[in-house]
Scaffold this motif. Sequence first.
Motif, PDB file in Angstrom:
ATOM      1  N   LEU A  34      16.300  -6.928  45.285  1.00 20.35           N
ATOM      2  CA  LEU A  34      16.809  -5.923  46.213  1.00 20.35           C
ATOM      3  C   LEU A  34      17.545  -6.676  47.306  1.00 20.35           C
ATOM      4  O   LEU A  34      16.926  -7.334  48.145  1.00 20.35           O
ATOM      5  CB  LEU A  34      15.643  -5.127  46.795  1.00 20.35           C
ATOM      6  N   THR A  35      18.861  -6.612  47.280  1.00 17.66           N
ATOM      7  CA  THR A  35      19.651  -7.428  48.195  1.00 17.66           C
ATOM      8  C   THR A  35      20.751  -6.576  48.817  1.00 17.66           C
ATOM      9  O   THR A  35      21.824  -6.436  48.256  1.00 17.66           O
ATOM     10  CB  THR A  35      20.291  -8.612  47.430  1.00 17.66           C
ATOM     11  N   PRO A  36      20.489  -5.999  49.976  1.00 14.61           N
ATOM     12  CA  PRO A  36      21.543  -5.218  50.635  1.00 14.61           C
ATOM     13  C   PRO A  36      22.819  -6.049  50.778  1.00 14.61           C
ATOM     14  O   PRO A  36      22.759  -7.253  51.069  1.00 14.61           O
ATOM     15  CB  PRO A  36      20.931  -4.880  51.997  1.00 14.61           C
ATOM     16  N   ALA A  37      23.957  -5.412  50.563  1.00  8.71           N
ATOM     17  CA  ALA A  37      25.239  -6.127  50.519  1.00  8.71           C
ATOM     18  C   ALA A  37      25.560  -6.842  51.832  1.00  8.71           C
ATOM     19  O   ALA A  37      26.253  -7.861  51.833  1.00  8.71           O
ATOM     20  CB  ALA A  37      26.365  -5.150  50.174  1.00  8.71           C
ATOM     21  N   THR A  38      25.035  -6.340  52.933  1.00 11.86           N
ATOM     22  CA  THR A  38      25.366  -6.950  54.226  1.00 11.86           C
ATOM     23  C   THR A  38      24.536  -8.195  54.530  1.00 11.86           C
ATOM     24  O   THR A  38      24.801  -8.893  55.508  1.00 11.86           O
ATOM     25  CB  THR A  38      25.125  -5.943  55.370  1.00 11.86           C
ATOM     26  N   HIS A  39      23.509  -8.462  53.723  1.00 14.05           N
ATOM     27  CA  HIS A  39      22.621  -9.579  54.044  1.00 14.05           C
ATOM     28  C   HIS A  39      23.249 -10.916  53.652  1.00 14.05           C
ATOM     29  O   HIS A  39      23.952 -11.011  52.646  1.00 14.05           O
ATOM     30  CB  HIS A  39      21.273  -9.386  53.350  1.00 14.05           C
ATOM     31  N   THR A  40      22.937 -11.938  54.438  1.00 18.21           N
ATOM     32  CA  THR A  40      23.472 -13.276  54.157  1.00 18.21           C
ATOM     33  C   THR A  40      22.838 -13.857  52.893  1.00 18.21           C
ATOM     34  O   THR A  40      21.750 -13.450  52.483  1.00 18.21           O
ATOM     35  CB  THR A  40      23.180 -14.231  55.331  1.00 18.21           C
ATOM     36  N   THR A  41      23.537 -14.808  52.305  1.00 17.71           N
ATOM     37  CA  THR A  41      23.032 -15.476  51.110  1.00 17.71           C
ATOM     38  C   THR A  41      21.893 -16.412  51.496  1.00 17.71           C
ATOM     39  O   THR A  41      22.017 -17.163  52.464  1.00 17.71           O
ATOM     40  CB  THR A  41      24.165 -16.290  50.455  1.00 17.71           C
ATOM     41  N   PRO A  42      20.788 -16.397  50.760  1.00 21.81           N
ATOM     42  CA  PRO A  42      19.672 -17.298  51.090  1.00 21.81           C
ATOM     43  C   PRO A  42      20.085 -18.763  51.050  1.00 21.81           C
ATOM     44  O   PRO A  42      21.014 -19.133  50.331  1.00 21.81           O
ATOM     45  CB  PRO A  42      18.633 -16.987  50.012  1.00 21.81           C
ATOM     46  N   SER A  43      19.367 -19.597  51.809  1.00 13.55           N
ATOM     47  CA  SER A  43      19.688 -21.011  51.924  1.00 13.55           C
ATOM     48  C   SER A  43      19.238 -21.827  50.717  1.00 13.55           C
ATOM     49  O   SER A  43      19.502 -23.019  50.640  1.00 13.55           O
ATOM     50  CB  SER A  43      19.019 -21.572  53.184  1.00 13.55           C
ATOM     51  N   ALA A  44      18.544 -21.189  49.786  1.00 20.86           N
ATOM     52  CA  ALA A  44      18.068 -21.908  48.599  1.00 20.86           C
ATOM     53  C   ALA A  44      17.855 -20.890  47.488  1.00 20.86           C
ATOM     54  O   ALA A  44      18.214 -19.722  47.630  1.00 20.86           O
ATOM     55  CB  ALA A  44      16.777 -22.672  48.917  1.00 20.86           C
ATOM     56  N   ARG A  45      17.254 -21.340  46.374  1.00 22.97           N
ATOM     57  CA  ARG A  45      17.054 -20.478  45.214  1.00 22.97           C
ATOM     58  C   ARG A  45      15.899 -19.507  45.464  1.00 22.97           C
ATOM     59  O   ARG A  45      14.826 -19.618  44.861  1.00 22.97           O
ATOM     60  CB  ARG A  45      16.731 -21.309  43.979  1.00 22.97           C
ATOM     61  N   PHE A  46      16.090 -18.599  46.392  1.00 24.05           N
ATOM     62  CA  PHE A  46      15.095 -17.540  46.541  1.00 24.05           C
ATOM     63  C   PHE A  46      15.807 -16.218  46.765  1.00 24.05           C
ATOM     64  O   PHE A  46      17.012 -16.182  47.088  1.00 24.05           O
ATOM     65  CB  PHE A  46      14.097 -17.848  47.671  1.00 24.05           C
ATOM     66  N   SER A  47      15.094 -15.139  46.540  1.00 28.74           N
ATOM     67  CA  SER A  47      15.647 -13.798  46.670  1.00 28.74           C
ATOM     68  C   SER A  47      15.207 -13.192  47.992  1.00 28.74           C
ATOM     69  O   SER A  47      14.107 -13.460  48.472  1.00 28.74           O
ATOM     70  CB  SER A  47      15.156 -12.913  45.512  1.00 28.74           C
ATOM     71  N   ARG A  48      16.060 -12.364  48.559  1.00 24.85           N
ATOM     72  CA  ARG A  48      15.690 -11.669  49.799  1.00 24.85           C
ATOM     73  C   ARG A  48      14.519 -10.719  49.556  1.00 24.85           C
ATOM     74  O   ARG A  48      13.747 -10.424  50.456  1.00 24.85           O
ATOM     75  CB  ARG A  48      16.880 -10.863  50.323  1.00 24.85           C
ATOM     76  N   SER A  49      14.395 -10.270  48.326  1.00 25.75           N
ATOM     77  CA  SER A  49      13.312  -9.363  47.985  1.00 25.75           C
ATOM     78  C   SER A  49      13.280  -9.181  46.481  1.00 25.75           C
ATOM     79  O   SER A  49      14.318  -9.199  45.827  1.00 25.75           O
ATOM     80  CB  SER A  49      13.521  -8.006  48.655  1.00 25.75           C
ATOM     81  N   VAL A  50      12.086  -9.043  45.947  1.00 26.93           N
ATOM     82  CA  VAL A  50      11.964  -8.738  44.515  1.00 26.93           C
ATOM     83  C   VAL A  50      10.944  -7.615  44.325  1.00 26.93           C
ATOM     84  O   VAL A  50      10.021  -7.438  45.126  1.00 26.93           O
ATOM     85  CB  VAL A  50      11.519  -9.968  43.684  1.00 26.93           C
ATOM     86  N   ARG A  51      11.155  -6.864  43.259  1.00 30.03           N
ATOM     87  CA  ARG A  51      10.233  -5.804  42.894  1.00 30.03           C
ATOM     88  C   ARG A  51       9.868  -5.984  41.429  1.00 30.03           C
ATOM     89  O   ARG A  51      10.727  -6.333  40.609  1.00 30.03           O
ATOM     90  CB  ARG A  51      10.883  -4.434  43.085  1.00 30.03           C
ATOM     91  N   LYS A  52       8.616  -5.749  41.116  1.00 27.28           N
ATOM     92  CA  LYS A  52       8.177  -5.758  39.727  1.00 27.28           C
ATOM     93  C   LYS A  52       7.013  -4.807  39.632  1.00 27.28           C
ATOM     94  O   LYS A  52       6.034  -4.958  40.378  1.00 27.28           O
ATOM     95  CB  LYS A  52       7.772  -7.168  39.298  1.00 27.28           C
ATOM     96  N   GLY A  53       7.117  -3.842  38.715  1.00 27.95           N
ATOM     97  CA  GLY A  53       6.079  -2.822  38.669  1.00 27.95           C
ATOM     98  C   GLY A  53       6.039  -2.125  40.010  1.00 27.95           C
ATOM     99  O   GLY A  53       7.080  -1.755  40.557  1.00 27.95           O
ATOM    100  N   ASP A  54       4.855  -1.976  40.556  1.00 25.56           N
ATOM    101  CA  ASP A  54       4.744  -1.269  41.840  1.00 25.56           C
ATOM    102  C   ASP A  54       4.643  -2.210  43.038  1.00 25.56           C
ATOM    103  O   ASP A  54       4.353  -1.770  44.148  1.00 25.56           O
ATOM    104  CB  ASP A  54       3.556  -0.295  41.811  1.00 25.56           C
TER     105      ASP A  54
END
Lengths: 161, 161, 161
Positions: free
Chosen positions: A7-27
Amino acid sequence: MTQKTALTPATHTTPSARFSRSVRKGDILQVAGQVGFLPAEQCRPPTPAGPTLREQTRQTLADAEAILEEGGAGWDDVMMIRVHLTDTDHFAEMNDIYDVCFDAQYLTRPPAARCPLPAARTTVHVGLPAGLLVAIDALAVLDRARPGHRSLEESYNEVGG
Amino acid sequence: MTQKTALTPATHTTPSARFSRSVRKGDILQVAGQVGFLPAEQCRPPTPAGPTLREQTRQTLADAEAILEEGGAGWDDVMMIRVHLTDTDHFAEMNDIYDVCFDAQYLTRPPAARCPLPAARTTVHVGLPAGLLVAIDALAVLDRARPGHRSLEESYNEVGG
Amino acid sequence: MTQKTALTPATHTTPSARFSRSVRKGDILQVAGQVGFLPAEQCRPPTPAGPTLREQTRQTLADAEAILEEGGAGWDDVMMIRVHLTDTDHFAEMNDIYDVCFDAQYLTRPPAARCPLPAARTTVHVGLPAGLLVAIDALAVLDRARPGHRSLEESYNEVGG
């Protein structure tokens, strides 16, 4: 099978490394540590919303909220918020900003929905990269029965049907 | 009923207190804070993989990976990684090591599986026991439908069948 | 639909901001950072259980346990415990207190139930508000099949029945 999605809103900056701003899996929806950067602009490195705790905290909470909304969730779904501050003198001020933000959010609701149950929280004082005064992450549990959060097929898979 | 189980690779050192290196229950797998100790050896106290951030971070990620694999999971299942560093000057170097580790892991996959979705992350600077430069923990959500992760009986129990 | 509920033992002090001492939703129970305050008394601000690490840690663990019990859970359901200490010299002493607390708890059980699987743990040294030496939070996963934790209706909703 329950897929992990970002889940990465378009206005958010790119992370400084290989991580996601947010992830969802199941609930489960996990919001990464938000640090109050201004909306991304081309050719500008990630820039804090301002030098004050207030500016950074409000931006941080707004960014977390944008992620939650992109995941079809909201603050009501959040179980745990971790607040990391760099200055031990900021604790009381952060609490004020925090409360105003949540009170303001809930005032926009119909009266019957105005008394939400706030998330649990842990607040600690740590070091952060230079210029950053606050980092906030959040763990949410989504409503399974809410349409769109889980397909019938996914649910049937779970019970081996 | 969904039992809690421990995931403890044989080479890992014994924890310093009553905690588990990792536990799984249902579809949640929690990896405890890994600190980059060398594989356990009789008559040797837990010993960091080396004095540098690189050695300790790589060992830490390898230990977390071994736990995930013992749980039938992998980095793709990880939702959140918490990185705790002791030195604020280590942030950029840690990011480099972090990215190389994950890039290297995914290069060993078939091309179609090379673009995984990284976990969310929060990185903070804290104090750790003497000699340790990094501690990393991870929260994973496993695939329910994957054989072995949840028996049919467990699934039926969930729906009261 | 799975509702979020709060678990707030009557003796616990009121949080300093808009957060809950603990929330549960579905099978996830999150205990907020507990800091070892004495039971709430009218006209007394939240007061640490004592000036020592031992007093505060024991109170903290007792408070977390009271929350777990109010949620129909116990330490066996806890997946992850985060221990935040303010003094790097407190690590070994905290481990001793931690182990004694858990050993004592399990000694009251029938012999067959005496070997529980401890939670995963991460311990870091951070800053906390003045006077506080320790903050501990916990993430638990409850047994779904246990009566009362999830209604049949909730379960049917999950599979679209």
